[in-house]
Design a protein around this motif. Structure first.
Motif, PDB file in Angstrom:
ATOM      1  N   LEU A   1       9.739 -17.297  -3.014  1.00  0.00           N
ATOM      2  CA  LEU A   1       9.396 -18.645  -2.545  1.00  0.00           C
ATOM      3  C   LEU A   1       8.758 -19.477  -3.648  1.00  0.00           C
ATOM      4  O   LEU A   1       9.000 -20.675  -3.748  1.00  0.00           O
TER       5      LEU A   1
ATOM      6  N   ARG B   1      11.583 -23.346   7.393  1.00  0.00           N
ATOM      7  CA  ARG B   1      10.996 -22.011   7.301  1.00  0.00           C
ATOM      8  C   ARG B   1      10.445 -21.782   5.897  1.00  0.00           C
ATOM      9  O   ARG B   1       9.326 -21.292   5.724  1.00  0.00           O
ATOM     10  N   ALA B   2      11.237 -22.175   4.881  1.00  0.00           N
ATOM     11  CA  ALA B   2      10.796 -21.977   3.504  1.00  0.00           C
ATOM     12  C   ALA B   2       9.506 -22.745   3.230  1.00  0.00           C
ATOM     13  O   ALA B   2       8.599 -22.236   2.570  1.00  0.00           O
TER      14      ALA B   2
ATOM     15  N   GLU C   1      -1.804 -12.792  -0.602  1.00  0.00           N
ATOM     16  CA  GLU C   1      -1.788 -11.405  -0.149  1.00  0.00           C
ATOM     17  C   GLU C   1      -1.509 -11.319   1.352  1.00  0.00           C
ATOM     18  O   GLU C   1      -0.710 -10.501   1.816  1.00  0.00           O
ATOM     19  N   ALA C   2      -2.166 -12.226   2.105  1.00  0.00           N
ATOM     20  CA  ALA C   2      -1.947 -12.245   3.558  1.00  0.00           C
ATOM     21  C   ALA C   2      -0.518 -12.671   3.867  1.00  0.00           C
ATOM     22  O   ALA C   2       0.089 -12.188   4.832  1.00  0.00           O
ATOM     23  N   ALA C   3       0.038 -13.557   3.046  1.00  0.00           N
ATOM     24  CA  ALA C   3       1.423 -13.979   3.245  1.00  0.00           C
ATOM     25  C   ALA C   3       2.367 -12.799   3.053  1.00  0.00           C
ATOM     26  O   ALA C   3       3.247 -12.549   3.878  1.00  0.00           O
ATOM     27  N   GLU C   4       2.149 -12.045   1.968  1.00  0.00           N
ATOM     28  CA  GLU C   4       2.964 -10.842   1.713  1.00  0.00           C
ATOM     29  C   GLU C   4       2.885  -9.886   2.900  1.00  0.00           C
ATOM     30  O   GLU C   4       3.899  -9.366   3.362  1.00  0.00           O
ATOM     31  N   ALA C   5       1.670  -9.676   3.393  1.00  0.00           N
ATOM     32  CA  ALA C   5       1.466  -8.732   4.490  1.00  0.00           C
ATOM     33  C   ALA C   5       2.134  -9.225   5.774  1.00  0.00           C
ATOM     34  O   ALA C   5       2.402  -8.449   6.678  1.00  0.00           O
ATOM     35  N   SER C   6       2.394 -10.544   5.856  1.00  0.00           N
ATOM     36  CA  SER C   6       3.069 -11.093   7.027  1.00  0.00           C
ATOM     37  C   SER C   6       4.579 -11.178   6.820  1.00  0.00           C
ATOM     38  O   SER C   6       5.280 -11.810   7.597  1.00  0.00           O
ATOM     39  N   GLY C   7       5.064 -10.603   5.727  1.00  0.00           N
ATOM     40  CA  GLY C   7       6.501 -10.521   5.510  1.00  0.00           C
ATOM     41  C   GLY C   7       7.078 -11.583   4.598  1.00  0.00           C
ATOM     42  O   GLY C   7       8.288 -11.655   4.404  1.00  0.00           O
ATOM     43  N   VAL C   8       6.221 -12.426   4.014  1.00  0.00           N
ATOM     44  CA  VAL C   8       6.712 -13.503   3.161  1.00  0.00           C
ATOM     45  C   VAL C   8       6.963 -12.961   1.751  1.00  0.00           C
ATOM     46  O   VAL C   8       6.035 -12.441   1.125  1.00  0.00           O
ATOM     47  N   GLY C   9       8.186 -13.073   1.267  1.00  0.00           N
ATOM     48  CA  GLY C   9       8.509 -12.676  -0.105  1.00  0.00           C
ATOM     49  C   GLY C   9       7.983 -13.751  -1.041  1.00  0.00           C
ATOM     50  O   GLY C   9       8.634 -14.759  -1.274  1.00  0.00           O
TER      51      GLY C   9
ATOM     52  N   LEU D   1       7.151 -23.583   5.352  1.00  0.00           N
ATOM     53  CA  LEU D   1       6.028 -22.915   6.012  1.00  0.00           C
ATOM     54  C   LEU D   1       5.601 -21.683   5.208  1.00  0.00           C
ATOM     55  O   LEU D   1       4.413 -21.422   5.017  1.00  0.00           O
ATOM     56  N   GLY D   2       6.606 -20.955   4.725  1.00  0.00           N
ATOM     57  CA  GLY D   2       6.316 -19.782   3.898  1.00  0.00           C
ATOM     58  C   GLY D   2       5.558 -20.169   2.637  1.00  0.00           C
ATOM     59  O   GLY D   2       4.602 -19.497   2.234  1.00  0.00           O
TER      60      GLY D   2
ATOM     61  N   ALA E   1       2.031 -20.787   3.403  1.00  0.00           N
ATOM     62  CA  ALA E   1       1.328 -19.513   3.592  1.00  0.00           C
ATOM     63  C   ALA E   1       0.932 -18.930   2.232  1.00  0.00           C
ATOM     64  O   ALA E   1      -0.181 -18.431   2.060  1.00  0.00           O
TER      65      ALA E   1
END
Lengths: 307, 246
Positions: free
Chosen positions: A196, A171-172, A184-192, A174-175, A178
């Protein structure tokens, strides 16, 4: 290839490489393989932060150098070398966390330039504070066995490849990818994203610190500032890009190719090999951004079409 | 209780008041449209709600919880997610991996073992069924929009913000997106959407908010808003509304 196929290949390669010192008595062969393994470890360490998390760290040598410095100092003070290397890696990651908290406020080219400056500052400082060459005590030189260095290198390269392979499926991981693609899109998808990026930096610099420790264990005599030199960063970068950035097997292929070519060129065209690598790097980035891994994939597609 | 509540939210860039004292609420299950000419603050408003920007003043609440000034990933984990005006899928990842990111990290925080099945279902829902292995970079604009929508839905949002989802699409494609949005509405997803394609907005939503120069100038059912002289003024210039009134 399937996951099992890769695992089988990895285990076979590991077993074969482990048998080499028992069969081959030539130091030049062991030295060559040592350099390949050290390069695999160093390139994979860079691959974690740059290839996966997309943070082009041009100060990577700082962490390699810190690992070397701490390991060498402790080892000469008669600590076990593995304990020294572990503390070297710890020092590298501690420094990385300190730096990362600040440097990750910079993005893209600013991050790259910022880390490059950091690496140079550290190199110059170490060169000024420790200008004397570091040579092993005579007794240690007498007990020097290349095979020990080789096995350390083999274990470290295996760990580095294992870390990246585990990351690839996690998971990490993949994050991180992202974050690499679009923060920015990663943040908006919930990725801290900050967490990471720091995790990637910690993994990366721990491996780089261990690789530095390996360097300190291998060389009989060198200037303490040498492992802080920017060429270590660029070796890691070139190998990763030549092989295939952001892949598990790319840096392994890249390291074999790079070390082979570098040793060959260094003998034939001493002054020109940097120029040749510069041209090679530009060619790859422009024509084959996925490196050897992409070249192999393209060839497979071509072959399939021809059949 | 309202799902989303904005209270006097403001944001200025230097001397420009991009969003100025905007208040409104969105109830659960609603589809609310946001209209306004270029530069009226619609995207800034979205950036404030999702945490990409921090407001200078005002409060933002989600289901009663104050989320003002939270970072975007926390806002997403709390249940608000968005699509971008200029599509931003993760180009280097496959379509399935794109959706997995939302699934593994958003409010859903599903385990990797079970997440893939749900990701496949969402790809099928948006019309990308069976194309999970395709690199996002090689999808058409329409398909990239579908993918972004699937990624956003994968986070299991309470509230979905759509920033000009239909911009750049052909009439047929627009119709396709509208079918999709109606389906999401039926599934109970609450949606706040910025849209320039006014007829689509008027068709889909029961309530529209109109922004002009950062301020909310009208709010209400689409017909009423479309007939509002101030709104007509903003869209057609001063005088047009007056002429209509006369």
């Amino acid at each position: 290839m399937s996951r099992r196929g890769w695992l089988a290949l990895g285990v076979t390669a590991l077993a074969a490489l482990a048998a080499v010192p028992l069969v081959v008595r030539r130091d030049d062969v062991l030295n060559f393989l040592f350099l390949v393994l050290l390069s695999v470890a160093l390139a994979q360490s860079w691959n974690v932060v740059a290839g996966y998390a997309g943070q082009i760290n041009l100060g990577h040598a700082a962490f390699f150098g810190l690992g070397a410095l701490v390991t060498r100092t402790l080892w000469i003070a008669e600590w076990p070398v593995l304990a020294g290397a572990a503390l070297g890696a710890l020092a590298a990651t501690a420094f990385a966390l300190l730096v990362g908290a600040v440097a990750f406020r910079l993005r893209g080219a600013y991050f790259a330039i910022g880390t490059l400056a950091l690496g140079e500052i550290l190199r110059i400082t170490v060169g000024n504070v420790l200008p004397e060459v570091s040579t092993l005590p005579t007794a240690t030189i007498g007990a020097y066995r290349l095979a020990d260095r080789y096995y350390f290198a083999l274990a470290l390269a295996a760990v580095a490849v294992g870390v990246v392979a585990a990351l690839e499926r996690s998971r990490a991981g993949l994050g991180m990818q992202a974050v690499r693609e679009d923060e920015e899109a990663a943040e908006a998808s919930g990725v801290g994203t900050l967490r990471l990026k720091l995790l990637a930096l910690v993994l990366s610099t721990a491996l780089a610190g261990l690789a530095g420790g390996l360097f300190a264990y291998y060389h009989i005599s060198y200037y303490p500032a040498h492992p802080f030199g920017p060429h270590w960063t660029f070796d890691a970068l070139l190998i990763t890009f030549i092989g295939g950035v952001g892949t598990v097997h790319g840096p392994v292929l890249g390291a074999i190719f790079y070390v082979f070519l570098k040793e060959y060129l260094a003998i034939r065209w001493v002054d020109f090999h940097l120029l040749i690598f510069g041209a090679l790097f530009i060619t790859i980035v422009l024509l084959l951004p996925g490196g050897l891994v992409e070249a192999a994939a393209r060839l497979r597609t071509l072959a399939r079409r021809a059949c | 209780m309202a799902l989303l509540e904005l209270e006097g939210v403001s944001k200025a860039f230097g001397g420009v008041r991009a969003v100025s004292g905007v208040s409104f609420t969105v109830d659960e299950g609603e589809l609310v449209g946001v209209m306004g000419p270029n530069g009226s603050g619609k995207t800034t408003l979205f950036n404030l709600i999702t945490g990409a920007l921090r407001p200078d003043a005002g409060r933002i609440r989600l289901a009663g919880r104050d989320i003002t000034g939270w970072s975007p990933h926390r806002v997403c984990a709390e249940g608000i997610t968005r699509t971008f005006q200029h599509v931003r899928p993760f180009a280097g990842l496959s379509a399935l991996e794109n959706v997995l990111v939302g699934r593994l990290y958003g409010r859903a925080r599903e385990r990797r073992a079970t997440a893939a099945a749900e990701a496949e279902r969402l790809l099928a829902l948006v019309g990308l069924g069976g194309r999970g292995h395709v690199p996002a970079a090689s999808l058409t604009l329409m398909d990239r929009k579908r993918l972004e929508l699937a990624r956003a839905l994968a986070t299991a949002p309470h509230l979905l913000l759509l920033d000009e989802l239909m911009a750049g699409l052909s009439p047929v494609e627009t119709e396709g997106v509208m079918v999709l949005l109606r389906r999401l509405q039926r599934e109970g997803v609450t949606i706040l959407m910025v849209e320039h394609i006014v007829w689509a907005l008027l068709d889909l939503s029961r309530r529209v908010i109109v922004l002009s120069a950062g301020e909310k100038i009208a709010e209400g059912p689409p017909d009423a808003v479309a007939a509002d002289p101030t709104v007509v003024d903003v869209y057609l210039g001063t005088g047009a509304g007056g002429a209509r009134r006369a």
